[in-house]
Write a protein that holds these residues in place. Structure first.
Motif, short mmCIF file in Angstrom:
data_model
loop_
_atom_site.label_atom_id
_atom_site.label_comp_id
_atom_site.label_asym_id
_atom_site.label_seq_id
_atom_site.Cartn_x
_atom_site.Cartn_y
_atom_site.Cartn_z
N LYS A 135 61.87 54.58 66.79
CA LYS A 135 61.76 55.73 65.91
C LYS A 135 60.26 56.40 66.10
O LYS A 135 59.28 56.29 65.54
CB LYS A 135 61.81 55.30 64.59
N GLU B 206 66.06 46.78 63.10
CA GLU B 206 66.14 47.99 62.58
C GLU B 206 66.56 47.95 61.03
O GLU B 206 65.94 48.70 60.15
CB GLU B 206 67.31 48.79 63.45
N ASP C 213 64.35 49.63 58.18
CA ASP C 213 64.65 50.67 56.98
C ASP C 213 64.61 50.29 55.78
O ASP C 213 64.42 51.10 54.94
CB ASP C 213 66.24 50.99 57.47
N LYS D 129 61.66 51.78 52.67
CA LYS D 129 61.84 52.67 51.35
C LYS D 129 61.21 51.93 50.21
O LYS D 129 61.27 52.54 49.15
CB LYS D 129 63.53 52.65 51.11
#
Length: 244
Positions: free
Chosen positions: A124, A94, A98, A102
């Motif tokens: 997700k 996770e 994340d 980005k």
């Protein structure tokens, strides 16, 4: 033998062994994430939101030395490793997802399919569906503006992999493993595979999994060992993350 007929020298397997024994997956114990490489996180961050959309792909508008001094990726790299390995702590998965999401431009057509599979892996599902649509529509809606020169065949394969690895979470480990996801954006999805000589129809409709086989088949479903005979049905639990 076969190797001689196809022109492969046996020595190549020594190279394979060497590569397999020397590949390293760097894990940052403080950040609890997989590292792109030893120095990636020491580079300067690049705010992708400040770059005009017309200036992508970055390699067409920025010198490689500028790009390589920043924490920016054109496609799934470390995330691809996690998708293929499918054997890492959930928190590390996770955090890595994340972090690199980005910093990834998806300039490569190969990227969003892999990120979509990873999105489903970290629960997700809504984000996974957005990547699924982008992957499906890449050529159909000419997202890259050059489909007239040829289809992105590898991306088309990624669409299929998103169903196999993403939605069904299918893996071949010691046995056939699946962990299907409930997808609120469409009502059902299905595939047919052959495993150990048995034809297996897998279908998810709403929140129910149905498996129909032509013979008995040992499987692992949502972490539970199951002997599937003829028809098997199970209610699924929605694993969607609140941050999906």
């Amino acid at each position: 033998g076969v190797l001689e007929r196809i022109g492969v020298k046996p020595e190549i397997f020594d190279d394979f062994d060497y590569a397999a024994n020397h590949i390293v997956l760097h894990i940052d114990s403080k950040r609890k994430m997989v590292l792109q490489d030893e120095n990636f996180c020491e580079q300067e961050d690049l705010n992708l939101a400040t770059i005009p959309k017309a200036n992508f792909p970055l390699l067409l508008y920025f010198h490689p030395l500028f790009i390589y001094r920043h924490q920016v990726l054109k496609q799934a790299d470390a995330i691809l490793a996690l998708v293929l390995l499918n054997d890492v702590d959930k928190e590390i998965y996770e955090n890595s997802f994340d972090y690199y999401l980005k910093r990834t431009t998806h300039d490569s057509s190969l990227s969003k399919g892999i990120y979509g599979i990873a999105a489903y892996a970290v629960d997700k599902s809504k984000l996974g569906y957005e990547f699924f649509k982008e992957t499906c529509f890449l050529d159909f809606r000419n997202r890259k503006k050059h489909t007239q020169h040829g289809l992105h065949v590898a991306n088309m394969g990624a669409t299929y992999l998103m169903v196999i690895y993403g939605l069904f979470n299918l893996r071949l480990e010691e046995t056939l493993e699946i962990g299907p996801r409930i997808q609120e954006s469409f009502t059902h999805y299905a595939i047919t595979i052959r495993y150990q000589g048995v034809i297996c129809d897998l279908k998810v409709e709403e929140d129910e999994l149905e498996i129909v086989t032509t013979g008995p088949l040992n499987m692992r479903i949502d972490g539970e060992n199951v002997l599937v005979k003829d028809v098997y049905r199970k209610k699924l639990v929605n694993k969607t993350s609140v941050c999906s």
